[in-house]
Design an enzyme around this catalytic site. Structure first.
Site, short mmCIF file in Angstrom:
data_model
loop_
_atom_site.label_atom_id
_atom_site.label_comp_id
_atom_site.label_asym_id
_atom_site.label_seq_id
_atom_site.Cartn_x
_atom_site.Cartn_y
_atom_site.Cartn_z
N GLU A 250 19.75 85.49 77.73
CA GLU A 250 18.30 85.28 77.92
C GLU A 250 18.14 84.63 79.28
OE1 GLU A 250 15.82 86.14 75.99
OE2 GLU A 250 16.88 86.71 74.17
N CYS B 249 10.15 80.36 81.24
CA CYS B 249 10.78 81.63 81.61
C CYS B 249 9.77 82.76 81.65
CB CYS B 249 11.90 81.97 80.63
SG CYS B 249 11.35 82.16 78.93
P1 NAD Z 1 20.73 77.06 84.35
O1 NAD Z 1 21.16 78.47 84.36
O2 NAD Z 1 20.91 76.24 85.57
O3 NAD Z 1 21.50 76.27 83.16
C1 NAD Z 1 21.50 76.75 81.84
C2 NAD Z 1 22.66 76.12 81.08
O4 NAD Z 1 23.90 76.62 81.59
C3 NAD Z 1 22.76 74.61 81.18
O5 NAD Z 1 23.12 74.08 79.93
C4 NAD Z 1 23.88 74.41 82.20
O6 NAD Z 1 24.54 73.16 82.09
C5 NAD Z 1 24.79 75.55 81.81
N1 NAD Z 1 25.76 75.97 82.85
C6 NAD Z 1 25.63 75.88 84.20
N2 NAD Z 1 26.72 76.43 84.80
C7 NAD Z 1 27.53 76.89 83.81
C8 NAD Z 1 28.79 77.55 83.78
N3 NAD Z 1 29.44 77.86 84.91
N4 NAD Z 1 29.33 77.87 82.59
C9 NAD Z 1 28.69 77.59 81.44
N5 NAD Z 1 27.49 76.94 81.40
C10 NAD Z 1 26.93 76.60 82.57
O7 NAD Z 1 19.21 77.09 83.88
P2 NAD Z 1 18.13 75.91 83.80
O8 NAD Z 1 17.80 75.42 85.17
O9 NAD Z 1 18.56 74.91 82.79
O10 NAD Z 1 16.88 76.72 83.19
C11 NAD Z 1 15.99 77.46 83.97
C12 NAD Z 1 16.29 78.94 83.91
O11 NAD Z 1 16.39 79.39 82.57
C13 NAD Z 1 15.17 79.76 84.53
O12 NAD Z 1 15.72 80.80 85.30
C14 NAD Z 1 14.43 80.32 83.32
O13 NAD Z 1 13.71 81.50 83.56
C15 NAD Z 1 15.56 80.54 82.37
N6 NAD Z 1 15.08 80.58 80.98
C16 NAD Z 1 15.13 81.77 80.32
C17 NAD Z 1 14.62 81.86 79.03
C18 NAD Z 1 14.64 83.15 78.25
O14 NAD Z 1 14.40 83.13 77.05
N7 NAD Z 1 14.89 84.28 78.88
C19 NAD Z 1 14.08 80.72 78.42
C20 NAD Z 1 14.06 79.52 79.14
C21 NAD Z 1 14.56 79.46 80.42
#
Ligand code: NAD
Length: 483
Positions: free
Chosen positions: A232, A267
């Protein structure tokens, strides 16, 4: 023994204030937790579905009673309005109930064919689920994974974001206290902890919500061990105005909140607005007039506040950079703060802004901004509108606004997106009955609805043919196995 590491979370509205801390889990701790979950999972799967439904729904209900301060904690650690945080918790609990209601129908054995022999499609649990969630709606984005995973008989390990670990950790621990040991866990940390989770022996599926770039890393790490994923990811969702649209105050308010809920950090927020050229000036005028009556920036815990800060200094600086670049690229940047109001003195606050006159190639138009700045672009005709709306690889949700819902329905169906809405955007378009997810680099797999539950099962096809022997022959129809 390694020293304990703590992860502190600041209040984005008052960055000198530490709201709380959680213990960080290193690789060894993560691996130990996953093996506990793997050991507990078969016993959980062996319980009857009725038992799992009862235990899980009672646990969620008890957890909300046990954590009365959760909305305040969530609001303070991430900057979302306290009323919205309470709404998120209610929504997550309603989702748990909705999933429990779907489970008996979806998990029942399905007989197939009506000829001789016995054929059944069975839904089995997968094992241990690794759930990685972002910071912007942690409770609900964890529940979209926890509820179906547990109801289907899996164990699950959830990693919150280091930017909002506190409320989710408290909530998961409160639910887990009412469940059999070790079927639900929370681990904490950043990218390293997430990578350790993906690396742990025994992970059967990854459910990831987050940005597209991080999603790419997660996907390639999982692919090395053939672990299936639900992804997602981010969106750059178009909100499309048709030429018969009437900019009434109600419609304009819904459109503005479609972009600016949670300071634009959603998102499925409307990340860009497409307006027919002849309507452009009238639309922008109505937008600015209504928006300037809506935004009161301040402490998100204060019920009078309508927009909180962005999540951290990096997000604030990115928004400032996007506004500067938009002006440099020839865009007109329009402030939407109410006249005479000022930004709070401290905190990661960003004034809400609209930008007009940008080319389709400008960063603000073609990338996900994830903050309170929105571009309005004009289009000449339907063909150009569809080309602009379908431009790029991010396709999470989209909306079409019109006084003719049938026309809107037809047009929405021509936009490439996981969710297509008419006269609604963002949370207003949500339904538990509809699977949610993206296309292209917005991801794959679905959450919510029947499809969102079935993601957490493996299909097992079972068959007793009507006759044994003759293994070399091909069956000629679905219900016939000739000897
Ligand atoms: P992010 O991708 O920076 O982080 C998401 C998660 O991944 C966090 O828990 C982070 O610690 C973890 N993470 C980071 N690097 C990793 C790695 N190498 N391996 C495993 N885990 C890792 O996202 P964010 O800043 O927390 O959230 C914002 C983003 O999420 C936006 O792009 C938004 O559109 C998206 N989002 C999507 C949905 C959806 O349903 N499609 C919903 C909410 C947010």
């Amino acid at each position: 023994m390694a020293a304990l590491r703590w992860l502190e979370r600041e209040n984005p509205a008052f960055p000198h204030e530490i709201v709380g801390q959680v213990q960080e889990d290193d690789g060894a701790a993560v691996h130990a937790i996953v093996s506990q979950a793997a050991a507990a999972q078969p016993g959980w799967a062996d319980r009857s579905l009725e038992d799992r439904i009862r235990l899980f729904t009672v646990a969620v209900e008890a957890a909300t009673v046990d954590t009365p301060d959760l909305p305040r904690l969530l609001s303070q650690e991430m900057g979302k309005l306290i009323g919205d945080c309470a709404g998120e918790l209610r929504f997550a609990c309603a989702l748990a109930v909705d999933m429990a209601r779907r489970a008996p129908r979806l998990l029942a054995d399905q007989p197939r064919g009506d000829g001789p022999g016995r054929r059944v499609v069975r839904r089995r649990p997968l094992g241990v689920i690794a759930a990685i969630v972002p910071w912007n709606a942690p409770i609900v984005l964890a529940m979209t994974k926890i509820a179906p995973a547990l109801l289907c008989g899996n164990a699950i390990v959830v990693k919150p974001s280091p930017l909002s670990p506190l409320a989710l950790t408290a909530f998961i621990r409160a639910i887990a206290r009412h469940l059999p040991d070790a079927v639900l866990h929370v681990i904490n940390g950043g990218a390293e902890t997430g990578a350790a989770l993906l690396d742990a022996e025994g992970i059967a599926k990854v459910a990831f919500t987050g940005g597209t770039t991080v999603g790419g890393h997660v996907l390639s790490q999982a692919a090395r061990r053939f672990i299936p994923c639900i992804m997602e990811l981010g969106g750059n969702d178009p909100l499309v105005i048709l030429d018969d649209f009437e900019p009434t105050p109600e419609a304009m308010e819904a459109i503005i909140w479609g972009s600016f809920l949670n300071a634009g950090q959603v998102c499925m927020a409307a990340k860009r607005v497409l307006v027919p050229a002849p309507l452009h000036d009238r639309f922008v005028e109505a937008y600015v007039e209504i928006a300037r009556g809506l935004f009161r920036l301040g402490d998100p815990v204060d019920p009078a506040t309508t927009m909180g800060p962005v999540v951290n200094a990096a997000a604030r600086d990115r928004m400032i950079g996007l506004a500067k670049d938009a002006a440099r690229d020839g865009g007109t940047v329009i402030e939407l703060m109410r006249a005479g109001s000022t930004l709070p003195d401290v905190g990661h606050f960003v004034p809400p802004r609209l930008v007009t006159g940008l080319d389709p190639g400008a960063a603000l138009v073609c990338e996900e901004q994830f903050g309170p700045i929105v571009p309005i672009t004009s289009y000449r005709d339907e063909a150009e509108m569809l080309r602009l709306a379908n431009d790029g690889n991010l396709a999470l949700s989209a909306s079409v606004w019109t006084t003719d819902p049938e026309r809107g329905w037809a047009m929405a169906g021509r936009i490439r997106s996981g969710l297509a809405l008419v006269n609604a955007h963002n949370r207003a378009g949500f339904s538990f009955d509809l699977p949610f997810g993206g296309i292209g680099q917005s991801g794959f797999g679905r959450e919510y609805g029947d499809e969102g539950l079935l993601e957490y099962t493996a299909i097992q096809s079972m068959h007793i043919p009507s006759q044994t022997g003759g293994a070399a022959a091909y069956p000629v129809s679905s219900s016939e196995t000739p000897g």
